[in-house]
Design a protein around this motif. Structure first.
Motif, PDB file in Angstrom:
ATOM      1  N   GLY A 144       3.120 -13.815  -1.816  1.00  0.00           N
ATOM      2  CA  GLY A 144       4.020 -14.062  -0.157  1.00  0.00           C
ATOM      3  C   GLY A 144       5.023 -13.318   0.179  1.00  0.00           C
ATOM      4  N   ARG A 145       5.305 -12.378  -1.206  1.00  0.00           N
ATOM      5  CA  ARG A 145       5.987 -11.340  -0.882  1.00  0.00           C
ATOM      6  C   ARG A 145       5.482  -9.787  -0.924  1.00  0.00           C
ATOM      7  NH1 ARG A 145      11.693 -12.597  -0.878  1.00  0.00           N
ATOM      8  NH2 ARG A 145      12.149 -10.782  -1.591  1.00  0.00           N
ATOM      9  N   ILE A 146       6.302  -8.624  -1.208  1.00  0.00           N
ATOM     10  CA  ILE A 146       5.560  -7.304  -0.662  1.00  0.00           C
ATOM     11  C   ILE A 146       5.771  -7.346  -1.912  1.00  0.00           C
ATOM     12  CG2 ILE A 146       6.630  -5.165  -0.101  1.00  0.00           C
ATOM     13  CD1 ILE A 146       5.109  -6.671   2.059  1.00  0.00           C
ATOM     14  N   SER A 147       4.632  -6.429  -2.383  1.00  0.00           N
ATOM     15  CA  SER A 147       4.738  -6.742  -4.175  1.00  0.00           C
ATOM     16  C   SER A 147       5.104  -4.952  -4.525  1.00  0.00           C
ATOM     17  CB  SER A 147       3.178  -5.934  -4.367  1.00  0.00           C
ATOM     18  OG  SER A 147       2.715  -4.990  -5.304  1.00  0.00           O
ATOM     19  N   PRO A 148       6.155  -5.516  -5.488  1.00  0.00           N
ATOM     20  CA  PRO A 148       7.263  -4.568  -6.554  1.00  0.00           C
ATOM     21  C   PRO A 148       6.593  -2.831  -6.093  1.00  0.00           C
ATOM     22  CG  PRO A 148       7.194  -6.229  -7.339  1.00  0.00           C
ATOM     23  CD  PRO A 148       5.932  -6.177  -6.446  1.00  0.00           C
ATOM     24  N   VAL A 149       5.245  -2.776  -7.465  1.00  0.00           N
ATOM     25  CA  VAL A 149       4.779  -1.227  -7.557  1.00  0.00           C
ATOM     26  C   VAL A 149       2.920  -1.353  -6.346  1.00  0.00           C
ATOM     27  CG1 VAL A 149       4.556   0.447  -9.055  1.00  0.00           C
ATOM     28  CG2 VAL A 149       6.407  -1.247  -8.719  1.00  0.00           C
ATOM     29  N   PHE A 150       3.008  -0.657  -5.791  1.00  0.00           N
ATOM     30  CA  PHE A 150       2.014  -0.216  -5.468  1.00  0.00           C
ATOM     31  C   PHE A 150       0.692   0.504  -5.954  1.00  0.00           C
ATOM     32  CE2 PHE A 150      -1.531   2.925  -4.288  1.00  0.00           C
ATOM     33  CZ  PHE A 150      -1.615   1.658  -3.271  1.00  0.00           C
ATOM     34  N   VAL A 169      -7.677   1.803   6.983  1.00  0.00           N
ATOM     35  CA  VAL A 169      -6.020   1.475   6.811  1.00  0.00           C
ATOM     36  C   VAL A 169      -5.437   2.631   7.321  1.00  0.00           C
ATOM     37  CG1 VAL A 169      -4.057   1.427   5.925  1.00  0.00           C
ATOM     38  CG2 VAL A 169      -5.958  -0.133   5.185  1.00  0.00           C
ATOM     39  N   LYS A 170      -4.874   2.891   8.381  1.00  0.00           N
ATOM     40  CA  LYS A 170      -3.576   3.912   9.059  1.00  0.00           C
ATOM     41  C   LYS A 170      -2.990   3.561   8.061  1.00  0.00           C
ATOM     42  CE  LYS A 170      -7.593   6.234  10.441  1.00  0.00           C
ATOM     43  NZ  LYS A 170      -8.068   6.839  10.388  1.00  0.00           N
ATOM     44  N   VAL A 171      -1.518   2.194   7.854  1.00  0.00           N
ATOM     45  CA  VAL A 171      -0.811   2.447   7.546  1.00  0.00           C
ATOM     46  C   VAL A 171      -0.262   2.176   6.643  1.00  0.00           C
ATOM     47  CG1 VAL A 171       1.685   1.796   7.680  1.00  0.00           C
ATOM     48  CG2 VAL A 171       0.241   2.581   9.926  1.00  0.00           C
ATOM     49  N   LEU A 172       0.418   2.308   5.425  1.00  0.00           N
ATOM     50  CA  LEU A 172       0.334   0.753   4.047  1.00  0.00           C
ATOM     51  C   LEU A 172       2.000   0.747   4.154  1.00  0.00           C
ATOM     52  CD1 LEU A 172      -0.703  -0.175   1.686  1.00  0.00           C
ATOM     53  CD2 LEU A 172       0.218   2.284   0.326  1.00  0.00           C
ATOM     54  N   VAL A 173       2.039  -0.436   3.482  1.00  0.00           N
ATOM     55  CA  VAL A 173       3.862  -0.779   3.863  1.00  0.00           C
ATOM     56  C   VAL A 173       3.707  -1.241   2.159  1.00  0.00           C
ATOM     57  CG1 VAL A 173       5.348  -2.389   4.453  1.00  0.00           C
ATOM     58  CG2 VAL A 173       3.538  -1.391   5.866  1.00  0.00           C
ATOM     59  N   CYS A 174       4.111  -1.016   2.182  1.00  0.00           N
ATOM     60  CA  CYS A 174       4.631  -1.353   0.022  1.00  0.00           C
ATOM     61  C   CYS A 174       5.889  -0.767  -0.922  1.00  0.00           C
ATOM     62  CB  CYS A 174       3.488  -0.296  -0.962  1.00  0.00           C
ATOM     63  SG  CYS A 174       4.210   1.442  -0.465  1.00  0.00           S
ATOM     64  N   GLY A 175       5.670  -1.303  -1.888  1.00  0.00           N
ATOM     65  CA  GLY A 175       7.398  -1.182  -2.392  1.00  0.00           C
ATOM     66  C   GLY A 175       6.934   0.066  -2.974  1.00  0.00           C
ATOM     67  N   VAL A 181       2.217   6.283   5.562  1.00  0.00           N
ATOM     68  CA  VAL A 181       3.412   5.165   4.100  1.00  0.00           C
ATOM     69  C   VAL A 181       5.005   4.929   3.820  1.00  0.00           C
ATOM     70  CG1 VAL A 181       4.076   5.140   1.310  1.00  0.00           C
ATOM     71  CG2 VAL A 181       1.904   6.230   2.160  1.00  0.00           C
ATOM     72  N   ILE A 182       5.194   3.397   4.151  1.00  0.00           N
ATOM     73  CA  ILE A 182       6.569   2.489   4.140  1.00  0.00           C
ATOM     74  C   ILE A 182       6.569   2.539   3.103  1.00  0.00           C
ATOM     75  CG2 ILE A 182       7.774   1.084   5.521  1.00  0.00           C
ATOM     76  CD1 ILE A 182       5.204   1.658   8.053  1.00  0.00           C
ATOM     77  N   ALA A 183       7.371   3.275   2.475  1.00  0.00           N
ATOM     78  CA  ALA A 183       7.443   2.911   1.284  1.00  0.00           C
ATOM     79  C   ALA A 183       9.306   2.393   0.516  1.00  0.00           C
ATOM     80  CB  ALA A 183       7.463   3.965  -0.190  1.00  0.00           C
ATOM     81  N   PHE A 184       8.964   1.341  -0.048  1.00  0.00           N
ATOM     82  CA  PHE A 184      10.424   0.805  -0.926  1.00  0.00           C
ATOM     83  C   PHE A 184      11.047  -0.119   0.050  1.00  0.00           C
ATOM     84  CE2 PHE A 184      10.260   5.218  -2.665  1.00  0.00           C
ATOM     85  CZ  PHE A 184      10.271   4.934  -3.706  1.00  0.00           C
ATOM     86  N   VAL A 185       9.478  -1.381  -0.076  1.00  0.00           N
ATOM     87  CA  VAL A 185       9.948  -2.258   1.509  1.00  0.00           C
ATOM     88  C   VAL A 185       9.927  -3.317   0.552  1.00  0.00           C
ATOM     89  CG1 VAL A 185       9.213  -3.749   3.268  1.00  0.00           C
ATOM     90  CG2 VAL A 185       8.760  -0.985   3.241  1.00  0.00           C
TER      91      VAL A 185
END
Length: 102
Positions: free
Chosen positions: A16-22, A63-69, A86-90
């Motif tokens: 249920g949360r953003i995964s810490p490491v893609f 997919v055009k945008v990835l949101v990840c840790g 890539v929108i990282a470190f979320v």
């Protein structure tokens, strides 16, 4: 609808949360959006042992945008080379991140 194509955004998720490491994530939530409206929502499973297939899978899904840790530089570069922003470190609750993205 006005015929506008849906844009696909993927968020890596874990419990249920953003995964810490893609690089080792096993699941993504893929949203199809028309503006700020969610048209569809799908869960996609990855083989965590094959991080390069994650990139191929996201590309094949459109997919055009990835949101990840966190994400390794090589994988981030592969995604960018394939036209995925890539929108990282979320971090945080996946629902909260979706609301913030919208």
């Amino acid at each position: 609808m006005d015929g506008q194509c849906a844009m696909k955004v993927a968020l890596t998720v874990w419990e249920g949360r953003i995964s810490p490491v893609f690089d080792v994530c096993r699941e993504a939530l893929v949203l199809s959006l028309r503006g700020t409206i969610i048209v569809s929502e799908d869960r996609v499973l990855f083989d965590a042992q094959q991080s390069s297939t994650q990139v191929e899978r996201l590309v094949s899904l459109g997919v055009k945008v990835l949101v990840c840790g966190a994400i390794s530089e090589p994988l981030q570069s592969q995604l960018i080379d394939q036209g995925i922003d890539v929108i990282a470190f979320v971090a945080g609750d996946a629902e909260d991140v979706v609301k913030a993205y919208l």
